[in-house]
Motif scaffolding. Structure first.
Motif, PDB file in Angstrom:
ATOM      1  N   TYR A  63      45.810  35.557  49.113  1.00  0.00           N
ATOM      2  CA  TYR A  63      45.683  36.852  48.442  1.00  0.00           C
ATOM      3  C   TYR A  63      44.394  37.547  48.862  1.00  0.00           C
ATOM      4  O   TYR A  63      44.396  38.727  49.210  1.00  0.00           O
ATOM      5  N   GLU A  66      44.598  38.641  52.621  1.00  0.00           N
ATOM      6  CA  GLU A  66      45.512  39.761  52.867  1.00  0.00           C
ATOM      7  C   GLU A  66      45.070  41.053  52.172  1.00  0.00           C
ATOM      8  O   GLU A  66      45.379  42.141  52.636  1.00  0.00           O
ATOM      9  N   HIS A  67      44.358  40.927  51.047  1.00  0.00           N
ATOM     10  CA  HIS A  67      43.940  42.108  50.273  1.00  0.00           C
ATOM     11  C   HIS A  67      42.420  42.256  50.268  1.00  0.00           C
ATOM     12  O   HIS A  67      41.844  42.717  49.285  1.00  0.00           O
ATOM     13  N   ASN A  70      41.213  45.694  49.100  1.00  0.00           N
ATOM     14  CA  ASN A  70      41.560  46.244  47.786  1.00  0.00           C
ATOM     15  C   ASN A  70      42.135  45.183  46.848  1.00  0.00           C
ATOM     16  O   ASN A  70      43.149  45.413  46.194  1.00  0.00           O
ATOM     17  N   ALA A  71      41.490  44.052  46.732  1.00  0.00           N
ATOM     18  CA  ALA A  71      41.998  42.971  45.884  1.00  0.00           C
ATOM     19  C   ALA A  71      41.873  43.327  44.408  1.00  0.00           C
ATOM     20  O   ALA A  71      40.879  43.895  43.972  1.00  0.00           O
ATOM     21  N   ASP A  72      42.910  43.001  43.653  1.00  0.00           N
ATOM     22  CA  ASP A  72      42.909  43.162  42.197  1.00  0.00           C
ATOM     23  C   ASP A  72      42.558  41.796  41.604  1.00  0.00           C
ATOM     24  O   ASP A  72      43.422  40.946  41.406  1.00  0.00           O
TER      25      ASP A  72
END
Length: 92
Positions: A63, A66-67, A70-72
């Motif tokens: 995660y 890949e993010h 802009n990771a949440d």
């Protein structure tokens, strides 16, 4: 003792080049620390030996890789809590 090694993570991510090795290694370390915090443990050996830990660390690392723009982190933490619920200590 890491739950996931670099080559295993690169295979999971389907990364076949070495340019991101340092980044991926850092992300694995961060992911394991995050997962251990969520599981409320500081015993790396016990954590790494559980098969659910490996899945959680690989999920978190994938995660974050890949993010990375802009990771949440809130959503990631909630998912990891679900994955690690059975391992989570009552107190830290």
């Amino acid at each position: 003792m890491a739950a996931v090694d670099l080559q295993e993570m690169k295979n999971y991510l389907r990364v076949d080049f070495d340019d991101d090795d340092e980044l991926i290694a850092d992300i694995i370390e961060t992911s394991q620390k995050l997962c251990m915090d969520i599981a409320r443990t500081d015993n790396e050996v016990a954590f790494s030996s559980d098969s659910g830990s490996k899945t959680a660390v690989m999920y978190a690392a994938a995660y974050l890789y890949e993010h990375r723009e802009n990771a949440d982190h809130h959503a990631l933490t909630l998912t990891l809590r679900s994955l690690l619920f059975s391992q989570r200590e009552g107190i830290f």
